[in-house]
Scaffold this active site. Structure first.
Site, PDB file in Angstrom:
ATOM      1  N   GLU A  88       0.851  -1.190   0.000  1.00 58.38           N
ATOM      2  CA  GLU A  88       0.000   0.000   0.000  1.00 58.38           C
ATOM      3  C   GLU A  88       0.886   1.238   0.000  1.00 58.38           C
ATOM      4  OE1 GLU A  88      -3.690   2.344   2.159  1.00 58.38           O
ATOM      5  OE2 GLU A  88      -2.679   0.766   3.303  1.00 58.38           O
ATOM      6  N   GLU A 113       4.975   4.800   3.611  1.00 60.42           N
ATOM      7  CA  GLU A 113       4.519   6.095   4.114  1.00 60.42           C
ATOM      8  C   GLU A 113       5.737   6.956   4.422  1.00 60.42           C
ATOM      9  OE1 GLU A 113       2.763   9.183   4.876  1.00 60.42           O
ATOM     10  OE2 GLU A 113       1.320   7.552   4.569  1.00 60.42           O
ATOM     11  N   ASP A 170      -2.724  12.367  -2.499  1.00 56.66           N
ATOM     12  CA  ASP A 170      -2.928  13.808  -2.509  1.00 56.66           C
ATOM     13  C   ASP A 170      -3.307  14.255  -3.924  1.00 56.66           C
ATOM     14  OD1 ASP A 170      -2.671  16.631  -2.410  1.00 56.66           O
ATOM     15  OD2 ASP A 170      -1.200  16.482  -0.806  1.00 56.66           O
TER      16      ASP A 170
END
Length: 264
Positions: A88, A113, A170
């Site tokens: 992910e 991340e 985003d």
């Protein structure tokens, strides 16, 4: 839980200043703005106690979120087994990836991340999830703090990923910032590189114009096929948990678009 295994490449451990091949590194815009968030006291304790069990300590190139291009991830060594790998990108607070790793122990999950508070929150969430099912943490979950584009280009071996998830990247909605968007034609090629034949790319966004761009660039890539036909959208992915972010988008009247592509 098994520990990450570092790269055996000597180049990956040399200072960047001694690596002339990195002199032009990161000349393109990234899809995030580097910011340092504060950890709560609880997150600091959790990080100190448990981050080594989850976080893959990748060698850096120049930037703090870079990955040395000589480093190649050995997932079998990291997870201590050979299993289908789900990645992910932009895992945020870990809602989706922790839920999936908890309910699907037969597959390994890698959360990518850049923000440490998000990673810390994911670790805490994973620890709670492990306790709830009678385990110490989630042995099939690992995290990496890195720029996703670099991870897809050099860190992950070609054809090594079973599923690739990109949920609510985003949108960079201002026109002058569109160059920062993650999902571009170049991203499509990188996603196709890491997916195994028959592997799946899943995306979701609450920004209609970005969804159109995603469809345009992905439909144009010959290595992936839209699972729902040209310009087709997918039904909501049932394993994508409903997050506070998605609820906020729905309250604001924004429609959620899911997309699914399959590696040819």
């Amino acid at each position: 839980m098994s520990q990450p295994v570092p790269s055996s490449s000597d180049a990956a451990h040399q200072p960047a200043a001694d690596r002339p091949e990195l002199s032009g590194f990161r000349t393109k815009p990234v899809s995030f703005v580097r910011r340092s968030g504060r950890l709560t006291d609880g997150q600091k304790r959790m990080w100190a106690q448990r981050h080594a069990d989850y976080l893959i300590d990748v060698p850096r190139a120049i930037a703090r979120t870079s990955v040395d291009p000589e480093f190649v991830l050995d997932a079998a060594a990291v997870f201590g087994r050979t299993a289908p790998l789900v990645v992910e990108i932009g895992s945020g607070l870990g809602d989706a990836v922790v839920d999936a790793a908890t309910s699907d122990a037969q597959r390994d999950y890698l959360a990518v991340e850049v923000y440490q508070p998000g990673l810390a929150h994911t670790i805490a969430r994973a620890e709670r999830a492990g306790v709830a099912v009678g385990r110490k943490g989630l042995p099939n979950l690992r995290l990496v703090q890195a720029n996703a584009a670099e991870l897809l280009e050099t860190t992950l071996p070609a054809g090594s990923v079973d599923e690739l998830w990109v949920f609510f990247p985003d949108p960079w909605h201002k026109a002058r910032h569109h160059k920062r968007r993650l999902v571009t034609g170049e991203f499509a090629a990188l996603a196709a590189r890491v997916l195994r034949p028959g592997g799946t790319l899943r995306l979701a966004t609450d920004w209609a114009e970005y969804a159109e761009q995603m469809v345009e660039v992905l439909d144009a890539n010959e290595d992936v096929a839209n699972a729902h036909g040209p310009c087709g959208v997918a039904p909501r992915f049932e394993r994508r948990v409903l997050t506070g972010f998605e609820r906020k988008a729905l309250r604001a009247g924004r429609e959620i678009t899911d997309l699914t592509y399959v590696r040819r």
